[in-house]
Design a protein around this motif. Sequence first.
Motif, PDB file in Angstrom:
ATOM      1  N   GLU A  66     -17.626 -38.899 -54.265  1.00 24.78           N
ATOM      2  CA  GLU A  66     -17.428 -39.887 -53.198  1.00 24.78           C
ATOM      3  C   GLU A  66     -17.964 -39.297 -51.884  1.00 24.78           C
ATOM      4  N   THR A  67     -18.723 -40.137 -51.155  1.00 20.98           N
ATOM      5  CA  THR A  67     -19.242 -39.705 -49.849  1.00 20.98           C
ATOM      6  C   THR A  67     -18.184 -39.926 -48.786  1.00 20.98           C
ATOM      7  N   VAL A  68     -18.006 -38.915 -47.977  1.00 18.26           N
ATOM      8  CA  VAL A  68     -16.996 -38.976 -46.921  1.00 18.26           C
ATOM      9  C   VAL A  68     -17.703 -38.914 -45.564  1.00 18.26           C
ATOM     10  N   GLU A  69     -17.389 -39.848 -44.689  1.00 17.00           N
ATOM     11  CA  GLU A  69     -17.935 -39.848 -43.318  1.00 17.00           C
ATOM     12  C   GLU A  69     -16.776 -39.836 -42.332  1.00 17.00           C
ATOM     13  N   ILE A  70     -16.836 -38.895 -41.434  1.00 26.82           N
ATOM     14  CA  ILE A  70     -15.808 -38.797 -40.394  1.00 26.82           C
ATOM     15  C   ILE A  70     -16.486 -39.043 -39.059  1.00 26.82           C
ATOM     16  N   GLU A  71     -16.078 -40.061 -38.347  1.00 30.53           N
ATOM     17  CA  GLU A  71     -16.687 -40.437 -37.065  1.00 30.53           C
ATOM     18  C   GLU A  71     -15.940 -39.763 -35.924  1.00 30.53           C
ATOM     19  N   SER A 103     -13.473 -21.315 -33.710  1.00 34.01           N
ATOM     20  CA  SER A 103     -14.494 -20.550 -32.980  1.00 34.01           C
ATOM     21  C   SER A 103     -14.276 -19.064 -33.122  1.00 34.01           C
ATOM     22  N   GLY A 104     -13.584 -18.675 -34.148  1.00 30.65           N
ATOM     23  CA  GLY A 104     -13.313 -17.268 -34.371  1.00 30.65           C
ATOM     24  C   GLY A 104     -11.932 -16.875 -33.918  1.00 30.65           C
ATOM     25  N   VAL A 105     -11.324 -17.727 -33.097  1.00 29.46           N
ATOM     26  CA  VAL A 105      -9.964 -17.464 -32.617  1.00 29.46           C
ATOM     27  C   VAL A 105      -9.042 -18.602 -33.030  1.00 29.46           C
ATOM     28  N   ASP A 106      -9.452 -19.804 -32.609  1.00 33.14           N
ATOM     29  CA  ASP A 106      -8.657 -20.990 -32.943  1.00 33.14           C
ATOM     30  C   ASP A 106      -9.122 -21.577 -34.267  1.00 33.14           C
ATOM     31  N   ASP A 107      -8.227 -22.271 -34.889  1.00 34.34           N
ATOM     32  CA  ASP A 107      -8.540 -23.016 -36.106  1.00 34.34           C
ATOM     33  C   ASP A 107      -7.715 -24.281 -36.028  1.00 34.34           C
ATOM     34  N   ARG A 108      -8.375 -25.347 -35.608  1.00 31.07           N
ATOM     35  CA  ARG A 108      -7.611 -26.547 -35.363  1.00 31.07           C
ATOM     36  C   ARG A 108      -8.094 -27.687 -36.246  1.00 31.07           C
ATOM     37  N   GLU A 109      -7.180 -28.513 -36.566  1.00 27.89           N
ATOM     38  CA  GLU A 109      -7.511 -29.706 -37.330  1.00 27.89           C
ATOM     39  C   GLU A 109      -7.781 -30.830 -36.351  1.00 27.89           C
ATOM     40  N   ILE A 110      -8.932 -31.445 -36.519  1.00 29.12           N
ATOM     41  CA  ILE A 110      -9.335 -32.467 -35.560  1.00 29.12           C
ATOM     42  C   ILE A 110      -8.986 -33.856 -36.053  1.00 29.12           C
ATOM     43  N   GLU A 111      -9.320 -34.120 -37.300  1.00 28.11           N
ATOM     44  CA  GLU A 111      -9.108 -35.473 -37.804  1.00 28.11           C
ATOM     45  C   GLU A 111      -9.098 -35.442 -39.335  1.00 28.11           C
ATOM     46  N   CYS A 112      -8.278 -36.332 -39.959  1.00 25.07           N
ATOM     47  CA  CYS A 112      -8.245 -36.466 -41.416  1.00 25.07           C
ATOM     48  C   CYS A 112      -8.494 -37.924 -41.806  1.00 25.07           C
ATOM     49  N   THR A 113      -9.063 -38.076 -42.973  1.00 26.08           N
ATOM     50  CA  THR A 113      -9.331 -39.424 -43.468  1.00 26.08           C
ATOM     51  C   THR A 113      -9.080 -39.451 -44.974  1.00 26.08           C
ATOM     52  N   PRO A 114      -8.526 -40.552 -45.521  1.00 25.01           N
ATOM     53  CA  PRO A 114      -8.249 -40.613 -46.981  1.00 25.01           C
ATOM     54  C   PRO A 114      -9.549 -40.747 -47.764  1.00 25.01           C
ATOM     55  N   VAL A 115      -9.551 -40.154 -48.960  1.00 22.02           N
ATOM     56  CA  VAL A 115     -10.717 -40.206 -49.838  1.00 22.02           C
ATOM     57  C   VAL A 115     -10.238 -40.593 -51.228  1.00 22.02           C
ATOM     58  N   THR A 116     -10.902 -41.558 -51.818  1.00 20.85           N
ATOM     59  CA  THR A 116     -10.588 -41.963 -53.186  1.00 20.85           C
ATOM     60  C   THR A 116     -11.775 -41.664 -54.061  1.00 20.85           C
ATOM     61  N   VAL A 117     -11.574 -40.779 -55.008  1.00 18.67           N
ATOM     62  CA  VAL A 117     -12.648 -40.451 -55.945  1.00 18.67           C
ATOM     63  C   VAL A 117     -12.479 -41.361 -57.144  1.00 18.67           C
ATOM     64  N   THR A 139     -20.109 -35.548 -45.780  1.00 12.91           N
ATOM     65  CA  THR A 139     -20.084 -34.610 -46.909  1.00 12.91           C
ATOM     66  C   THR A 139     -19.822 -35.403 -48.190  1.00 12.91           C
ATOM     67  N   THR A 140     -19.895 -34.745 -49.317  1.00  9.14           N
ATOM     68  CA  THR A 140     -19.639 -35.383 -50.617  1.00  9.14           C
ATOM     69  C   THR A 140     -18.520 -34.620 -51.320  1.00  9.14           C
ATOM     70  N   VAL A 141     -17.529 -35.382 -51.739  1.00 12.87           N
ATOM     71  CA  VAL A 141     -16.398 -34.799 -52.482  1.00 12.87           C
ATOM     72  C   VAL A 141     -16.555 -35.204 -53.950  1.00 12.87           C
ATOM     73  N   SER A 142     -16.535 -34.233 -54.846  1.00 10.91           N
ATOM     74  CA  SER A 142     -16.719 -34.492 -56.286  1.00 10.91           C
ATOM     75  C   SER A 142     -15.549 -33.878 -57.071  1.00 10.91           C
ATOM     76  N   GLY A 143     -15.250 -34.510 -58.257  1.00 12.47           N
ATOM     77  CA  GLY A 143     -14.207 -33.934 -59.107  1.00 12.47           C
ATOM     78  C   GLY A 143     -13.359 -34.999 -59.778  1.00 12.47           C
TER      79      GLY A 143
END
Length: 470
Positions: free
Chosen positions: A82-87, A63-77, A46-50
Amino acid sequence: MGTAAGPVAGAPSITVDDPSIRGATNIDTASNDTYVAGWEPHTITTTVSGDPGEYQACLTMESGVDDREIECTPVTVMNTSETVEIERSEWPDNATGTQTVSVTVFANNSSDEPLNASSTQLTVLSQNGDHDDDGVTNKKEVDEGIDPTLKDTDGDDLTDREELYAVGSNPNESDTDGDGLSDGVEENNYGTDPTTNDSDGDGLTDPAELNKHGTDPTSIDTDGDSLSDYEEVHEHGTNPNEKDSDDDGLDDDKELSLGTDPLDADTDNDGLEDGAEVHQHKTSPTDPDTDDDGLKDGPEVHEHGTDPSSPDTDGDGVDDATEIERGTNPVDQKFFLLAPTENPLQTAATVLGGGLLIGGVWYWWRRRRDTTADENTALSADQDHQTDEKNTTPEPLTDEDHVQQLLTEHGGRMHQSDIVTETGWSKSKVSRLLSQMEDEGQITKISVGRENLITRPGDEPKHAGSTLGE
């Protein structure tokens, strides 16, 4: 589909583009929906702008029931975007089915309030699952390049499972062998092999057999005449659907082995069909005159009643054609005429002479018979007288004496068949007895056509052994 969270008041201004997901294996489906193989690595982009600054971009899934955080990564604008890639090496085992994947940006000050977010919807496939319920696992379909969302990827009326495990055809190609017949039609309608355009291997393609020749594409020899369909069509011109193309009573392969024409009922054009010549008359179907007597086999059978395999049907020494030309009966040796000449007077004289000769022989035979009969009567009377005088009972006649007595009673000559009739003996007994008597010099046998004339020695006709009319 993208969703974005509203900006936080007094916080940095940040926007997030809808995330895209690229997997190690692309999954192409008939719909525009996104499907991913949950067992393979993926990259979420994705692309983060600002406003410039340090931020956290977190991948979440619900999935309509759960809302879970899978992974986070730092972004420096640094500037404006800035383009963000999460593997991801794989999706969580329990994160399958229809999911909403979001990328949420947080300030890097441990604030729980997101600055903004964007999301997309996709379907995560499990490795051993069967999304389209066609009997093939998702992984197998992805590996084979098959649409895991359709039971029949190529729409040929064979399920992907049937094509992979039963038929062996290509589930991505509706006509695997490219012969113009869909795999489903071949398998379900005709029983042909959808992986080859010549199912029976006879040299004719399946469509040609079905649509042009009307033959069975699953049988090398449709009519069972030992000739392949290809041979009949391309080499002999015979009908591959009929054992006997010319309907003459001989199968096509039999005709070829005999040298007859399987497309001509009467190869030698003699008036007899080939089958009748072979099976009924035992004549040659390739020779119009089997016995070489000058008469075609057909007329001999249908017009004259003669034997087409014998030049002299009645065995009288004159061939059938000559007898027919002379007007005599070729099936009865008792009837004959003298050979005609080009000179009518000569012919008449010859006929008259022959008639006089026959009449003379007949008159002589009658006189001889009457004289002999008188002598025999006198001798018999004398013998009777002597017998009466001796008052003795005569001894029984031997078989030889019996024959001699019959010859005496008939003027010294009898046909062998008449002896059989008058004695009541069998033909074989009479034949053996006469042969013995001839060897002993008691009688003479003269062959007259198919008959034997039996005479006492000295009573033979003067013309015996000659041929009348020569």
